[in-house]
Design a protein around this motif. Sequence first.
Motif, PDB file in Angstrom:
ATOM      1  N   GLU A 108       0.687  -1.370   0.050  1.00 41.62           N
ATOM      2  CA  GLU A 108      -0.518   0.182  -0.123  1.00 41.62           C
ATOM      3  C   GLU A 108       0.816   1.173   0.227  1.00 41.62           C
ATOM      4  O   GLU A 108       1.598   1.220   0.532  1.00 41.62           O
ATOM      5  CB  GLU A 108      -0.823   0.198   1.806  1.00 41.62           C
ATOM      6  N   LYS A 109       0.655   1.836  -0.872  1.00 46.43           N
ATOM      7  CA  LYS A 109       1.477   3.180  -0.818  1.00 46.43           C
ATOM      8  C   LYS A 109       0.079   4.687  -0.658  1.00 46.43           C
ATOM      9  O   LYS A 109      -0.695   4.648  -0.737  1.00 46.43           O
ATOM     10  CB  LYS A 109       1.434   3.950  -2.039  1.00 46.43           C
ATOM     11  N   PHE A 110       0.934   5.717   0.730  1.00 45.21           N
ATOM     12  CA  PHE A 110      -0.072   6.227   1.211  1.00 45.21           C
ATOM     13  C   PHE A 110       0.049   7.804   1.060  1.00 45.21           C
ATOM     14  O   PHE A 110       1.567   8.161   0.583  1.00 45.21           O
ATOM     15  CB  PHE A 110       0.495   6.093   3.271  1.00 45.21           C
ATOM     16  N   ASP A 111      -0.592   8.210   0.925  1.00 41.38           N
ATOM     17  CA  ASP A 111      -0.046  10.359   0.265  1.00 41.38           C
ATOM     18  C   ASP A 111       0.572  10.637   2.084  1.00 41.38           C
ATOM     19  O   ASP A 111       0.321  10.206   3.283  1.00 41.38           O
ATOM     20  CB  ASP A 111      -1.148  10.939   0.413  1.00 41.38           C
ATOM     21  N   SER A 112       0.607  11.813   2.132  1.00 40.72           N
ATOM     22  CA  SER A 112       1.157  12.963   2.719  1.00 40.72           C
ATOM     23  C   SER A 112      -0.090  13.065   4.627  1.00 40.72           C
ATOM     24  O   SER A 112       0.543  13.174   5.500  1.00 40.72           O
ATOM     25  CB  SER A 112       1.494  14.508   3.126  1.00 40.72           C
ATOM     26  N   LEU A 113      -0.769  11.885   4.509  1.00 37.91           N
ATOM     27  CA  LEU A 113      -1.837  12.359   5.638  1.00 37.91           C
ATOM     28  C   LEU A 113      -2.486  10.858   5.377  1.00 37.91           C
ATOM     29  O   LEU A 113      -3.648  10.876   6.119  1.00 37.91           O
ATOM     30  CB  LEU A 113      -2.964  13.583   5.056  1.00 37.91           C
ATOM     31  N   PHE A 114      -1.476   9.651   5.383  1.00 28.68           N
ATOM     32  CA  PHE A 114      -1.909   8.433   5.832  1.00 28.68           C
ATOM     33  C   PHE A 114      -3.215   7.692   5.262  1.00 28.68           C
ATOM     34  O   PHE A 114      -3.088   6.242   5.353  1.00 28.68           O
ATOM     35  CB  PHE A 114      -1.804   8.169   7.145  1.00 28.68           C
ATOM     36  N   GLN A 115      -3.528   8.720   3.990  1.00 27.28           N
ATOM     37  CA  GLN A 115      -4.433   8.287   2.998  1.00 27.28           C
ATOM     38  C   GLN A 115      -3.912   6.806   2.012  1.00 27.28           C
ATOM     39  O   GLN A 115      -2.664   7.548   1.187  1.00 27.28           O
ATOM     40  CB  GLN A 115      -5.037   9.274   2.210  1.00 27.28           C
TER      41      GLN A 115
END
Length: 212
Positions: free
Chosen positions: A100-107
């Motif tokens: 899983e790859k997260f964005d800066s907001l951990f989404q």
Amino acid sequence: MPLQPINVVCHRNTSITITLGVMVMLLLFSSLFSACSGRKKELGDAITERDSLPVMDTRGVTTLVSDSGITRYRINTEEWLVFDRKNPPYWAFEKGIYLEKFDSLFQVEASIKADTAYFYNKEELWKLIGNVDIQNLKGERFNTELLYWDQRKQKVYSDQFIRIEQPDRIITGRGFESNQQMTVYTIRQPEGVFYVDEETAAADSLQTDTIN
């Protein structure tokens, strides 16, 4: 005159002694050389064997991976091998991987599954092989047999057949390139578009190579 035979005998003894000494020295040098050669061979074999073995072998792994102090990925795999003496060095996930790859907001920006994966850490390049399945935030699914993910260039690409399942249609083609989020992508050789609703469906001629 009687002294001559004595001198001859002494000379012969000296020659025999020298000859024996030389033979012993040759045998010693030969044994030493063989021992050294064998040691070098054993050492060479040992180094070769060591270089072919992983420095880390971890089973049943679920871990978070950070980049610049920020958590960016979650890896779930049955087996994680690290070969840092190979050229180039790489990580091997030969029993499957879920990432899983997260964005800066951990989404979760995208999730990736594959039968086999290799990560070349110096190049920051992933190679995903076999039943590669990717899902993005828009709910689109991408299926192919071979996919590369270049983290340094922040792009995903493949030269193989790819199937893209959108909410209302399925797109197929060969050759693919996308951003890391799998939201802006291009199919190099489109083959067809098939709508999910058959009543309104019609195969799209795809005059352009770009699908957004």
